[in-house]
Design a protein around this motif. Structure first.
Motif, PDB file in Angstrom:
ATOM      1  N   ARG A  67       0.799  -1.222   0.000  1.00  9.38           N
ATOM      2  CA  ARG A  67       0.000   0.000   0.000  1.00  9.38           C
ATOM      3  C   ARG A  67       0.831   1.272   0.000  1.00  9.38           C
ATOM      4  O   ARG A  67       0.351   2.321  -0.407  1.00  9.38           O
ATOM      5  CB  ARG A  67      -0.968  -0.006   1.175  1.00  9.38           C
ATOM      6  CG  ARG A  67      -0.326   0.008   2.521  1.00  9.38           C
ATOM      7  CD  ARG A  67      -1.360  -0.048   3.616  1.00  9.38           C
ATOM      8  NE  ARG A  67      -0.729  -0.196   4.899  1.00  9.38           N
ATOM      9  CZ  ARG A  67      -0.856  -1.244   5.675  1.00  9.38           C
ATOM     10  NH1 ARG A  67      -1.609  -2.247   5.296  1.00  9.38           N
ATOM     11  NH2 ARG A  67      -0.245  -1.296   6.826  1.00  9.38           N
ATOM     12  N   LEU A  68       2.074   1.213   0.422  1.00  4.96           N
ATOM     13  CA  LEU A  68       2.907   2.416   0.422  1.00  4.96           C
ATOM     14  C   LEU A  68       3.291   2.843  -0.990  1.00  4.96           C
ATOM     15  O   LEU A  68       3.530   4.018  -1.240  1.00  4.96           O
ATOM     16  CB  LEU A  68       4.160   2.191   1.261  1.00  4.96           C
ATOM     17  CG  LEU A  68       3.932   2.093   2.767  1.00  4.96           C
ATOM     18  CD1 LEU A  68       5.238   1.819   3.475  1.00  4.96           C
ATOM     19  CD2 LEU A  68       3.292   3.355   3.292  1.00  4.96           C
ATOM     20  N   HIS A  69       3.331   1.901  -1.910  1.00  6.85           N
ATOM     21  CA  HIS A  69       3.707   2.233  -3.290  1.00  6.85           C
ATOM     22  C   HIS A  69       2.626   3.032  -4.008  1.00  6.85           C
ATOM     23  O   HIS A  69       2.920   3.768  -4.941  1.00  6.85           O
ATOM     24  CB  HIS A  69       4.019   0.959  -4.075  1.00  6.85           C
ATOM     25  CG  HIS A  69       5.127   0.153  -3.495  1.00  6.85           C
ATOM     26  ND1 HIS A  69       6.412   0.626  -3.395  1.00  6.85           N
ATOM     27  CD2 HIS A  69       5.137  -1.079  -2.955  1.00  6.85           C
ATOM     28  CE1 HIS A  69       7.180  -0.279  -2.840  1.00  6.85           C
ATOM     29  NE2 HIS A  69       6.431  -1.333  -2.551  1.00  6.85           N
ATOM     30  N   VAL A  70       1.386   2.886  -3.576  1.00  6.69           N
ATOM     31  CA  VAL A  70       0.280   3.578  -4.227  1.00  6.69           C
ATOM     32  C   VAL A  70       0.244   5.053  -3.830  1.00  6.69           C
ATOM     33  O   VAL A  70      -0.379   5.867  -4.502  1.00  6.69           O
ATOM     34  CB  VAL A  70      -1.047   2.868  -3.879  1.00  6.69           C
ATOM     35  CG1 VAL A  70      -2.224   3.525  -4.561  1.00  6.69           C
ATOM     36  CG2 VAL A  70      -0.982   1.420  -4.273  1.00  6.69           C
ATOM     37  N   LEU A  71       0.943   5.425  -2.773  1.00  8.32           N
ATOM     38  CA  LEU A  71       0.946   6.821  -2.330  1.00  8.32           C
ATOM     39  C   LEU A  71       1.567   7.770  -3.346  1.00  8.32           C
ATOM     40  O   LEU A  71       1.393   8.984  -3.235  1.00  8.32           O
ATOM     41  CB  LEU A  71       1.683   6.952  -0.994  1.00  8.32           C
ATOM     42  CG  LEU A  71       0.950   6.423   0.221  1.00  8.32           C
ATOM     43  CD1 LEU A  71       1.843   6.498   1.448  1.00  8.32           C
ATOM     44  CD2 LEU A  71      -0.315   7.224   0.452  1.00  8.32           C
ATOM     45  N   ILE A  72       2.276   7.235  -4.323  1.00  6.84           N
ATOM     46  CA  ILE A  72       2.902   8.086  -5.337  1.00  6.84           C
ATOM     47  C   ILE A  72       1.860   8.712  -6.261  1.00  6.84           C
ATOM     48  O   ILE A  72       2.101   9.773  -6.836  1.00  6.84           O
ATOM     49  CB  ILE A  72       3.947   7.286  -6.144  1.00  6.84           C
ATOM     50  CG1 ILE A  72       4.819   8.212  -6.996  1.00  6.84           C
ATOM     51  CG2 ILE A  72       3.295   6.281  -7.043  1.00  6.84           C
ATOM     52  CD1 ILE A  72       5.911   8.830  -6.254  1.00  6.84           C
ATOM     53  N   LEU A  73       0.693   8.099  -6.405  1.00  2.74           N
ATOM     54  CA  LEU A  73      -0.313   8.586  -7.360  1.00  2.74           C
ATOM     55  C   LEU A  73      -0.764  10.023  -7.084  1.00  2.74           C
ATOM     56  O   LEU A  73      -0.739  10.850  -8.005  1.00  2.74           O
ATOM     57  CB  LEU A  73      -1.510   7.640  -7.398  1.00  2.74           C
ATOM     58  CG  LEU A  73      -1.250   6.261  -7.982  1.00  2.74           C
ATOM     59  CD1 LEU A  73      -2.483   5.385  -7.846  1.00  2.74           C
ATOM     60  CD2 LEU A  73      -0.828   6.369  -9.413  1.00  2.74           C
ATOM     61  N   PRO A  74      -1.194  10.387  -5.873  1.00  2.81           N
ATOM     62  CA  PRO A  74      -1.595  11.788  -5.661  1.00  2.81           C
ATOM     63  C   PRO A  74      -0.453  12.780  -5.867  1.00  2.81           C
ATOM     64  O   PRO A  74      -0.658  13.869  -6.398  1.00  2.81           O
ATOM     65  CB  PRO A  74      -2.091  11.815  -4.220  1.00  2.81           C
ATOM     66  CG  PRO A  74      -2.389  10.406  -3.873  1.00  2.81           C
ATOM     67  CD  PRO A  74      -1.490   9.566  -4.701  1.00  2.81           C
ATOM     68  N   TYR A  75       0.755  12.377  -5.475  1.00  4.76           N
ATOM     69  CA  TYR A  75       1.895  13.270  -5.669  1.00  4.76           C
ATOM     70  C   TYR A  75       2.225  13.435  -7.142  1.00  4.76           C
ATOM     71  O   TYR A  75       2.606  14.527  -7.586  1.00  4.76           O
ATOM     72  CB  TYR A  75       3.117  12.754  -4.910  1.00  4.76           C
ATOM     73  CG  TYR A  75       2.919  12.746  -3.425  1.00  4.76           C
ATOM     74  CD1 TYR A  75       2.774  13.932  -2.725  1.00  4.76           C
ATOM     75  CD2 TYR A  75       2.850  11.560  -2.714  1.00  4.76           C
ATOM     76  CE1 TYR A  75       2.574  13.940  -1.363  1.00  4.76           C
ATOM     77  CE2 TYR A  75       2.659  11.547  -1.351  1.00  4.76           C
ATOM     78  CZ  TYR A  75       2.527  12.746  -0.679  1.00  4.76           C
ATOM     79  OH  TYR A  75       2.332  12.748   0.672  1.00  4.76           O
ATOM     80  N   ALA A  76       2.069  12.373  -7.917  1.00  2.00           N
ATOM     81  CA  ALA A  76       2.304  12.467  -9.357  1.00  2.00           C
ATOM     82  C   ALA A  76       1.274  13.384 -10.008  1.00  2.00           C
ATOM     83  O   ALA A  76       1.613  14.199 -10.872  1.00  2.00           O
ATOM     84  CB  ALA A  76       2.255  11.079  -9.985  1.00  2.00           C
ATOM     85  N   VAL A  77       0.018  13.277  -9.582  1.00  2.00           N
ATOM     86  CA  VAL A  77      -1.025  14.165 -10.118  1.00  2.00           C
ATOM     87  C   VAL A  77      -0.710  15.616  -9.763  1.00  2.00           C
ATOM     88  O   VAL A  77      -0.829  16.515 -10.600  1.00  2.00           O
ATOM     89  CB  VAL A  77      -2.414  13.756  -9.597  1.00  2.00           C
ATOM     90  CG1 VAL A  77      -3.453  14.812  -9.914  1.00  2.00           C
ATOM     91  CG2 VAL A  77      -2.824  12.424 -10.175  1.00  2.00           C
ATOM     92  N   GLY A  78      -0.308  15.869  -8.523  1.00  2.00           N
ATOM     93  CA  GLY A  78       0.031  17.234  -8.112  1.00  2.00           C
ATOM     94  C   GLY A  78       1.208  17.793  -8.888  1.00  2.00           C
ATOM     95  O   GLY A  78       1.193  18.946  -9.332  1.00  2.00           O
ATOM     96  N   ALA A  79       2.244  16.979  -9.082  1.00  2.00           N
ATOM     97  CA  ALA A  79       3.417  17.441  -9.830  1.00  2.00           C
ATOM     98  C   ALA A  79       3.072  17.696 -11.298  1.00  2.00           C
ATOM     99  O   ALA A  79       3.510  18.702 -11.881  1.00  2.00           O
ATOM    100  CB  ALA A  79       4.539  16.412  -9.722  1.00  2.00           C
TER     101      ALA A  79
END
Length: 106
Positions: A67-79
């Motif tokens: 589940r920690l790997h999925v945390l990149i999705l919101p940050y990728a959208v923000g970037a």
């Protein structure tokens, strides 16, 4: 102090791309040109950010081991939102400058 700065930078990364359209539309008073593109970028950012949190919440609800790997999705959208907003502003500025040099009306 370090924790407060970390929280501020996370909020700025996730939601900072949402500030461009209101600033251009209501702060600068622009209703056309870059403001139209930034409006669509604003709406897409909201939709993509909401969609990016769905798998995050799902993985945390089922307690998936990755589940920690999925945390990149919101940050990728923000970037990506920041990059697209800056590209729109730079492109609109270049377009306006090219139009003024060629003698075309505003």
């Amino acid at each position: 102090m370090r924790e407060a700065f970390g929280i501020f930078s996370i909020v700025l990364l996730l939601f900072g791309g949402l500030a461009f359209w209101p600033l251009v539309r209501y702060g600068a008073g622009q209703a056309d040109g870059a403001a139209v593109w930034l409006k669509w970028q604003f709406y897409c950012h909201i939709a993509l950010l909401a969609g990016a949190f769905v798998p995050v919440l799902y993985y945390y609800a089922i307690e998936h081991p990755d589940r920690l790997h999925v945390l990149i999705l919101p940050y990728a959208v923000g970037a990506l939102s920041w990059m697209s907003a800056l590209a729109i502003l730079i492109g609109a500025g270049i377009w306006r400058r090219i139009g003024k040099k060629s003698g075309a009306p505003d």
